[in-house]
Design a protein around this motif. Sequence first.
Motif, mmCIF file in Angstrom:
data_model
loop_
_atom_site.group_PDB
_atom_site.id
_atom_site.type_symbol
_atom_site.label_atom_id
_atom_site.label_comp_id
_atom_site.label_asym_id
_atom_site.label_seq_id
_atom_site.Cartn_x
_atom_site.Cartn_y
_atom_site.Cartn_z
ATOM 1 N N PRO A 1 -4.603 9.481 -3.077
ATOM 2 C CA PRO A 1 -3.224 9.528 -3.570
ATOM 3 C C PRO A 1 -2.774 10.904 -4.004
ATOM 4 N N ALA A 2 -3.710 11.726 -4.532
ATOM 5 C CA ALA A 2 -3.316 13.023 -5.086
ATOM 6 C C ALA A 2 -3.259 14.100 -4.024
ATOM 7 N N ALA A 3 -3.699 13.813 -2.822
ATOM 8 C CA ALA A 3 -3.725 14.826 -1.778
ATOM 9 C C ALA A 3 -2.310 15.197 -1.362
ATOM 10 N N PRO A 4 -2.051 16.477 -1.042
ATOM 11 C CA PRO A 4 -0.710 16.885 -0.604
ATOM 12 C C PRO A 4 -0.399 16.297 0.749
ATOM 13 N N ALA A 5 0.898 16.093 0.994
ATOM 14 C CA ALA A 5 1.327 15.538 2.272
ATOM 15 C C ALA A 5 0.963 16.488 3.393
ATOM 16 N N PRO A 6 0.506 15.989 4.544
ATOM 17 C CA PRO A 6 0.111 16.851 5.647
ATOM 18 C C PRO A 6 1.290 17.630 6.192
ATOM 19 N N THR A 7 0.982 18.835 6.683
ATOM 20 C CA THR A 7 2.004 19.698 7.258
ATOM 21 C C THR A 7 2.136 19.398 8.731
ATOM 22 N N VAL A 8 3.370 19.213 9.180
ATOM 23 C CA VAL A 8 3.606 18.883 10.576
ATOM 24 C C VAL A 8 3.856 20.157 11.354
ATOM 25 N N ARG A 9 3.056 20.389 12.404
ATOM 26 C CA ARG A 9 3.258 21.519 13.296
ATOM 27 C C ARG A 9 3.503 21.000 14.688
ATOM 28 N N GLY A 10 3.961 21.869 15.581
ATOM 29 C CA GLY A 10 4.256 21.431 16.935
ATOM 30 C C GLY A 10 3.064 20.802 17.619
ATOM 31 N N SER A 11 1.852 21.422 17.485
ATOM 32 C CA SER A 11 0.687 20.870 18.160
ATOM 33 C C SER A 11 0.265 19.547 17.556
ATOM 34 N N SER A 12 0.337 19.404 16.212
ATOM 35 C CA SER A 12 -0.084 18.147 15.591
ATOM 36 C C SER A 12 0.881 17.019 15.933
ATOM 37 N N HIS B 1 0.826 -1.206 0.000
ATOM 38 C CA HIS B 1 0.000 0.000 0.000
ATOM 39 C C HIS B 1 0.866 1.263 0.000
ATOM 40 N N LEU B 2 1.972 1.236 0.749
ATOM 41 C CA LEU B 2 2.844 2.415 0.824
ATOM 42 C C LEU B 2 3.382 2.817 -0.539
ATOM 43 N N ARG B 3 3.605 1.832 -1.409
ATOM 44 C CA ARG B 3 4.135 2.149 -2.742
ATOM 45 C C ARG B 3 3.131 2.936 -3.576
ATOM 46 N N GLU B 4 1.847 2.905 -3.160
ATOM 47 C CA GLU B 4 0.798 3.557 -3.948
ATOM 48 C C GLU B 4 0.231 4.803 -3.280
ATOM 49 N N CYS B 5 0.467 4.970 -1.982
ATOM 50 C CA CYS B 5 -0.221 6.020 -1.232
ATOM 51 C C CYS B 5 0.769 7.062 -0.725
ATOM 52 N N ASP B 6 0.754 8.247 -1.338
ATOM 53 C CA ASP B 6 1.644 9.326 -0.922
ATOM 54 C C ASP B 6 1.335 9.790 0.497
#
Length: 247
Positions: A80-91, A28-33
């Motif tokens: 798959p097309a969604a941008p990678a989530p942004t990591v913040r201190g609270s998240s 699954h990782l090979r297909e899911c950004d």
Amino acid sequence: MTTEIHTLVGAYVLDAVDDLERASFERHLRECDSCRAEADELRETTARLAHDTWSVPPPSMRENVMAAIAETRQLPPAGPAAPAPTVRGSSRRWRVIAAAAAVVAAVGTGSAVWVVQDQRVQDQRAIAEAARAEEARVRAILAAPDVVLNEQNVMNGGRVTVATSRLHNAGVVMLAASAAPAGRVYQLWTIRPGGAPVSASVLHEGQEADVLVLDGLPGATDVGLTIEPPAGSRTPTLPMVADVKLV
């Protein structure tokens, strides 16, 4: 593809999945950004679990974690097309909580995974400290002013060297031999006046070298080496392939 596969990311990063789940999730990782980005972030976070400054959590830790998870809405990745989530201190704090909860659910225990990681670090530290202490004893015996060296060639190749010190009431046995016959191992013995040979060490199959510290060795007359079955023997199989005379 169902959304359930996405929920394995926390357990996968923390190695809390079985072989089938691991193989499925890696495909699954090979297909899911999104899951790849999530896994990378969780690896960075969980790498902190083994830090020296971590301590044992309070008894209320599990209840607090599970309560926070129950109140936090869990959403599947957008696709798959969604941008990678942004990591913040609270998240980042919530990702640690989610990862811990995933492990609790996966392995069916009430302990947070970072406690397990902390125990592993403590175990490794204890092993390292024991190895350093053993090395220090070896050096001290070899450097003793009264050290006596005796050695004997091994019949099938190699040598056994024994260093004894009465000041330390101990000795160091150093073995460097050729490979034992297939299906056999080396076993070291000590022999004392009027006594039967006593096993000092049984090497692993394929092991050809060893360094062993033995207390009370100056009172022995011989250090012997035999070839034995993998589990070792209660009495030496003769003839010995080496017999180091100490007196």
